[in-house]
Design an enzyme around this catalytic site. Structure first.
Site, mmCIF file in Angstrom:
data_model
loop_
_atom_site.group_PDB
_atom_site.id
_atom_site.type_symbol
_atom_site.label_atom_id
_atom_site.label_comp_id
_atom_site.label_asym_id
_atom_site.label_seq_id
_atom_site.Cartn_x
_atom_site.Cartn_y
_atom_site.Cartn_z
ATOM 1 N N ASP A 109 0.860 -1.185 0.000
ATOM 2 C CA ASP A 109 0.000 0.000 0.000
ATOM 3 C C ASP A 109 0.898 1.239 0.000
ATOM 4 O O ASP A 109 1.417 1.625 -1.049
ATOM 5 C CB ASP A 109 -0.927 -0.100 1.220
ATOM 6 C CG ASP A 109 -1.988 0.982 1.264
ATOM 7 O OD1 ASP A 109 -2.372 1.496 0.205
ATOM 8 O OD2 ASP A 109 -2.451 1.301 2.370
ATOM 9 N N ASP A 165 -7.660 -8.727 7.515
ATOM 10 C CA ASP A 165 -8.714 -8.422 8.481
ATOM 11 C C ASP A 165 -9.050 -6.933 8.539
ATOM 12 O O ASP A 165 -8.298 -6.093 8.064
ATOM 13 C CB ASP A 165 -8.261 -8.819 9.882
ATOM 14 C CG ASP A 165 -7.209 -7.845 10.436
ATOM 15 O OD1 ASP A 165 -6.248 -7.531 9.699
ATOM 16 O OD2 ASP A 165 -7.361 -7.370 11.574
HETATM 17 P P1 IMP Z 1 1.891 -0.293 3.793
HETATM 18 O O1 IMP Z 1 2.961 -0.334 4.831
HETATM 19 O O2 IMP Z 1 1.104 0.987 3.806
HETATM 20 O O3 IMP Z 1 2.347 -0.667 2.407
HETATM 21 O O4 IMP Z 1 0.801 -1.323 4.241
HETATM 22 C C1 IMP Z 1 0.994 -2.608 4.121
HETATM 23 C C2 IMP Z 1 0.316 -3.355 5.264
HETATM 24 O O5 IMP Z 1 -0.921 -2.777 5.656
HETATM 25 C C3 IMP Z 1 -0.001 -4.697 4.719
HETATM 26 O O6 IMP Z 1 1.011 -5.591 5.122
HETATM 27 C C4 IMP Z 1 -1.341 -5.019 5.290
HETATM 28 O O7 IMP Z 1 -1.176 -5.838 6.419
HETATM 29 C C5 IMP Z 1 -1.966 -3.713 5.672
HETATM 30 N N1 IMP Z 1 -2.979 -3.303 4.690
HETATM 31 C C6 IMP Z 1 -2.880 -2.357 3.723
HETATM 32 N N2 IMP Z 1 -3.999 -2.239 3.019
HETATM 33 C C7 IMP Z 1 -4.841 -3.159 3.548
HETATM 34 C C8 IMP Z 1 -6.175 -3.548 3.229
HETATM 35 O O8 IMP Z 1 -6.842 -3.042 2.293
HETATM 36 N N3 IMP Z 1 -6.707 -4.531 3.981
HETATM 37 C C9 IMP Z 1 -6.023 -5.137 4.990
HETATM 38 N N4 IMP Z 1 -4.781 -4.813 5.322
HETATM 39 C C10 IMP Z 1 -4.189 -3.826 4.604
#
Ligand code: IMP
Ligand code: MG
Length: 182
Positions: A109, A165
């Site tokens: 994300d 989740d």
């Molecule tokens: P980032 O660090 O913003 O890239 O987020 C990554 C982490 O956030 C992932 O490993 C997921 O566990 C959680 N995450 C991001 N988007 C979602 C979503 O739409 N549903 C569930 N978990 C998410």
């Protein structure tokens, strides 16, 4: 369709169990093609536990025999938006020095979680680090990180199911979906 039955319980299907299974076989072949000796799979918990469980069995089907370890990271906590900080909640058991590591995560994300995991494992002396995510939300990056492999590009919605989740719910769903309200 069995998956469709869940629409009425407030989750709309985005990727079905069959679509996911088909992509995992393709990803397993792509991993095998990289010829990574003595592969170590690092699953980033909690969200990737179902994906990683299916992926390692897909890896087995293409003839690979990876070691597997787990790294529990947190950035989201109870909220749906990233706090910006990544913490190690539970570290790896194994030494990654000199290893070819495949990091497996559920959603890419902002990129903070994957960048953190990549930097950590590289800094500990891994021979190579390859990244594999189930879902890539390509447009939402806050840090510059790419997944080497992804199962699906994902729309900018909060997804649940297949291990993922919201407030500890929906991990058991066999598909990836979007909460539509109950
Ligand atoms: P980032 O660090 O913003 O890239 O987020 C990554 C982490 O956030 C992932 O490993 C997921 O566990 C959680 N995450 C991001 N988007 C979602 C979503 O739409 N549903 C569930 N978990 C998410
Ligand atoms: Mg995750």
């Amino acid at each position: 369709m069995a998956d469709g039955a869940h629409v009425e319980s407030g989750v709309e299907v985005i990727f079905t169990a069959d679509q996911i299974a088909a992509r995992l076989d393709e990803i397993a072949r792509a991993v095998a093609a990289r010829q990574l000796d003595q592969l170590l799979v690092v699953a980033v918990l909690k969200g990737s536990f179902v994906f990683a469980a299916d992926l390692i069995r897909a890896l087995h089907r293409v003839g690979l025999a990876p070691e597997v370890d787990f790294l529990t990271l947190s950035s989201y906590r109870k909220s749906r938006t990233s706090s910006g900080r990544v913490e190690i909640l539970r570290d790896l058991d194994l030494d990654v020095t000199g290893r070819n590591v495949l990091i497996v995560d559920d959603v890419l994300d902002s990129g903070r979680t994957l960048a953190f995991a990549k930097d950590l494992i590289s800094a500990r002396g891994a021979a190579s680090v390859t990244t594999c995510v189930l879902l890539d939300k390509q447009t939402r990056r806050a840090v510059d990180v790419k997944a080497d492999l992804h199962a699906f590009l994902c729309p900018e919605v909060f997804v649940v199911g297949y291990g993922m989740d919201v407030a500890h719910r929906y991990r058991e769903l066999p598909f990836v979906g979007r909460v539509t309200g109950e």
